[in-house]
Scaffold this active site. Structure first.
Site, PDB file in Angstrom:
ATOM      1  N   TYR A   1       0.823  -1.216   0.000  1.00 35.09           N
ATOM      2  CA  TYR A   1       0.000   0.000   0.000  1.00 35.09           C
ATOM      3  C   TYR A   1       0.854   1.263   0.000  1.00 35.09           C
ATOM      4  O   TYR A   1       0.380   2.343  -0.325  1.00 35.09           O
ATOM      5  CB  TYR A   1      -0.943   0.035   1.215  1.00 35.09           C
ATOM      6  CG  TYR A   1      -2.008  -1.051   1.208  1.00 35.09           C
ATOM      7  CD1 TYR A   1      -2.251  -1.815   0.070  1.00 35.09           C
ATOM      8  CD2 TYR A   1      -2.771  -1.307   2.331  1.00 35.09           C
ATOM      9  CE1 TYR A   1      -3.217  -2.806   0.065  1.00 35.09           C
ATOM     10  CE2 TYR A   1      -3.741  -2.294   2.339  1.00 35.09           C
ATOM     11  CZ  TYR A   1      -3.950  -3.048   1.203  1.00 35.09           C
ATOM     12  OH  TYR A   1      -4.913  -4.030   1.201  1.00 35.09           O
TER      13      TYR A   1
ATOM     14  N   LYS B   1       3.703 -15.439   3.121  1.00 30.90           N
ATOM     15  CA  LYS B   1       3.620 -16.257   1.899  1.00 30.90           C
ATOM     16  C   LYS B   1       5.062 -16.561   1.515  1.00 30.90           C
ATOM     17  O   LYS B   1       5.535 -16.222   0.422  1.00 30.90           O
ATOM     18  CB  LYS B   1       2.859 -15.455   0.819  1.00 30.90           C
ATOM     19  CG  LYS B   1       2.527 -16.249  -0.418  1.00 30.90           C
ATOM     20  CD  LYS B   1       1.421 -17.271  -0.213  1.00 30.90           C
ATOM     21  CE  LYS B   1       1.207 -18.093  -1.476  1.00 30.90           C
ATOM     22  NZ  LYS B   1       0.358 -19.279  -1.264  1.00 30.90           N
TER      23      LYS B   1
ATOM     24  N   ASP C   1      -2.836 -18.218   2.798  1.00 33.17           N
ATOM     25  CA  ASP C   1      -4.001 -18.930   2.239  1.00 33.17           C
ATOM     26  C   ASP C   1      -4.550 -19.928   3.253  1.00 33.17           C
ATOM     27  O   ASP C   1      -5.762 -20.071   3.426  1.00 33.17           O
ATOM     28  CB  ASP C   1      -3.662 -19.580   0.892  1.00 33.17           C
ATOM     29  CG  ASP C   1      -2.248 -20.131   0.820  1.00 33.17           C
ATOM     30  OD1 ASP C   1      -1.480 -19.942   1.780  1.00 33.17           O
ATOM     31  OD2 ASP C   1      -1.902 -20.753  -0.200  1.00 33.17           O
TER      32      ASP C   1
ATOM     33  N   ASP D   1      -5.175  -6.546   6.228  1.00 31.98           N
ATOM     34  CA  ASP D   1      -6.391  -5.852   5.808  1.00 31.98           C
ATOM     35  C   ASP D   1      -7.483  -6.885   5.504  1.00 31.98           C
ATOM     36  O   ASP D   1      -8.626  -6.789   5.962  1.00 31.98           O
ATOM     37  CB  ASP D   1      -6.042  -5.038   4.543  1.00 31.98           C
ATOM     38  CG  ASP D   1      -7.117  -4.051   4.159  1.00 31.98           C
ATOM     39  OD1 ASP D   1      -8.102  -3.931   4.906  1.00 31.98           O
ATOM     40  OD2 ASP D   1      -6.978  -3.404   3.107  1.00 31.98           O
TER      41      ASP D   1
ATOM     42  N   ASP E   1     -10.788  -8.281   8.242  1.00 31.02           N
ATOM     43  CA  ASP E   1     -12.203  -8.174   7.873  1.00 31.02           C
ATOM     44  C   ASP E   1     -12.878  -9.544   7.907  1.00 31.02           C
ATOM     45  O   ASP E   1     -14.018  -9.680   8.351  1.00 31.02           O
ATOM     46  CB  ASP E   1     -12.360  -7.567   6.471  1.00 31.02           C
ATOM     47  CG  ASP E   1     -12.518  -6.052   6.535  1.00 31.02           C
ATOM     48  OD1 ASP E   1     -12.092  -5.475   7.544  1.00 31.02           O
ATOM     49  OD2 ASP E   1     -13.074  -5.471   5.586  1.00 31.02           O
TER      50      ASP E   1
END
Ligand code: NAD
Length: 356
Positions: free
Chosen positions: A142, A191, A223, A247, A251
Site C-alpha cells: 500500500y 507467503k 491462504d 487488511d 475483515d
C-alpha cells in the site's frame, strides 16, 4: 494518574457512541483515582462543514500533544462527492501518518452469550472466539512505489511491496508483547513459499521468537490462515501479519463475530501514543436515533487504558462490565436475541457504567 485524551467524535453515530465511552472512562477515573482531560477536535464531515478541511492543523496538533486519541467514526452520504483531497477519510490517514501509527491491533471476540449471531456453526464457535490480529499499517504494497506503463503495445501495472527489517521487527515486537499479555501463542502469517518480503518477514520473526521463549510461535501461510479462520478459529490467540494480508484477514475475522458494533481496535506508535476506535463506520442509517451499539467504542476505551496508559485493572473492569451487561441480557438492536432486554445506545452505556 492524569492523562490528556483528544476526542475525535466525528460524524453519524460517532458523537453518540463516543459520549457513552467518555461516561465509562469518567466512572473509571472516579473509581481508580485518575483524571482524564478531554480535548474535543472536529474530524471528517463535520470539520469539512466548519473549516473546509477534514481536520485542521490545530486539530492535528492536539492529537500529537495528547497521551491518547479516541475516535468515533467519520463520513456519510453528505460528503460522498467531496473532492478526493478533502474527503472525510483523508483525515484518518493523515492522523495515522502524522502520529506514526504503524501497528493496528484488532481483537476479534465472539462473546459466548452471542454465539448464535455468528455465521459459523455452534459446534465451531460455541465456546466463543477470542483472537487478536496485529497488522502492520504503514509499509508493504500500500505504500510501495506504483506505476502503469506501456510495454510491447499493452499496459502493464506494477505495485512494489517493500519491507525493511526494522519495519518487520517493530511490528513483530508489538505482536510478541501482545501475546505475552494474552494467551502466549503467536501465529505469524506470510507467503514465504513465494515472496521475498515474506522470507525476510519469517527470518526476522524467528530471530525475535528466540527472545520470547514463553510464546508458542508458529509460521502459517496466508491462504491456509484464511481457511483456518473459518474451520477452527479457536486455535488462534495472536496473529501478526503484513499490511495487505492483515487488511483482508481482519475483515474476515471480524465477520465471525456477527456484529460489527461490538468490535474495538487500536493503532499504536513506537511510543505510548495510540488511536482507539471501533471498527465500524458512521452508520448514517441509524445516526441520532439512540440505536447504535456503543460497545465497540467502550471496548476501544478499555484498549486505550491497557495499551497507552498501562492501566490493566481498569481495562479489565470495563471488559468485565460489558460481559456482565451481556450476561444480564441487555442488547442493542444489532445484537437483539429472543428473551433479552432491548436497550438504546445511552441505556447500554448506563448499564455498563453501573456494572463498574
Ligand atoms: P458502517 O460500519 O457505518 O455501517 C454498516 C452497517 O452496520 C449499517 O447498517 C449500520 O447501521 C451498522 N452499524 C455500524 N455500526 C454500528 C453500531 N455501532 N451499532 C449498530 N449498528 C451499526 O459502514 P458503511 O455503511 O459502509 O459506511 C457508512 C459511512 O462510514 C461511510 O461514509 C464510510 O465511508 C464511513 N466509514 C468510516 C469508517 C471510520 O470512520 N473508521 C470506517 C468505515 C466506514
Amino acid at each position: 494518574m492524569e492523562k490528556k485524551i483528544t476526542v475525535l467524535a466525528g460524524d453519524g453515530i460517532g458523537p453518540e457512541i463516543v459520549a457513552e465511552a467518555i461516561k465509562v472512562l469518567d466512572k473509571i477515573a472516579d473509581k481508580f483515582g485518575h483524571k482524564f482531560d478531554y480535548t474535543y477536535v472536529d474530524i471528517g464531515g463535520c470539520s469539512i462543514d466548519k473549516f473546509g478541511v477534514p481536520i485542521t492543523d490545530e486539530g492535528m496538533q492536539k492529537c500529537k500533544e495528547a497521551d491518547s486519541v479516541l475516535l468515533g467514526a467519520v463520513g456519510g452520504p453528505k460528503w460522498d462527492n467531496c473532492p478526493p483531497a478533502i474527503r472525510p477519510e483523508k483525515a484518518l490517514l493523515a492522523v495515522r501518518k502524522e502520529l506514526g501509527l504503524f501497528a493496528n491491533l484488532r481483537p476479534t471476540k465472539l462473546f459466548s452469550q452471542l454465539a448464535d449471531s455468528s455465521p459459523l456453526k455452534m459446534s465451531i464457535v460455541g465456546n466463543g472466539i477470542d483472537l487478536m490480529i496485529v497488522r502492520e499499517l504503514t509499509g508493504g504494497v500500500y505504500f510501495g512505489e506504483r506505476k502503469t506503463e506501456e510495454v510491447d503495445g499493452e499496459l502493464v501495472a506494477i505495485d512494489y511491496m517493500p519491507y525493511s527489517e526494522h519495519e518487520i521487527e517493530r511490528i513483530g515486537r508489538v505482536a510478541f508483547e501482545s501475546a505475552m499479555k494474552r494467551g502466549k501463542k503467536l501465529h505469524s502469517v506470510d507467503k514465504a513459499n513465494v515472496l521475498d518480503t515474506s522470507r525476510l518477514w519469517r527470518k526476522t520473526m524467528h530471530r525475535l521468537a528466540e527472545e520470547y521463549p514463553d510464546v508458542e510461535y508458529n509460521d502459517i501461510l496466508v491462504d491456509n490462515t484464511a481457511m483456518q479462520l473459518i474451520k477452527n478459529p479457536t486455535q488462534f490467540d495472536v496473529i501478526v501479519t503484513e499490511n495487505m494480508f492483515g487488511d483482508i484477514l481482519s475483515d474476515e475475522a471480524s465477520m465471525l463475530t456477527g456484529s460489527i458494533g461490538m468490535m474495538p481496535s487500536a493503532s499504536l506508535s513506537s511510543g505510548t501514543l495510540g488511536m482507539y476506535e471501533p471498527i465500524h463506520g458512521s452508520a448514517p442509517d441509524i445516526a441520532g436515533m439512540n440505536l447504535a451499539n456503543p460497545i465497540g467504542t467502550i471496548l476501544s476505551a478499555a484498549m486505550m487504558l491497557r495499551y497507552s496508559f498501562n492501566m490493566m485493572d481498569e481495562a479489565d473492569a470495563i471488559e468485565a462490565a460489558v460481559n456482565k451487561a451481556l450476561d444480564d441480557g441487555y442488547r442493542t438492536g444489532d445484537i437483539m436475541q429472543d428473551g433479552c432486554t432491548k436497550v438504546g445506545c445511552k441505556e447500554m452505556g448506563d448499564v455498563i457504567l453501573n456494572n463498574i
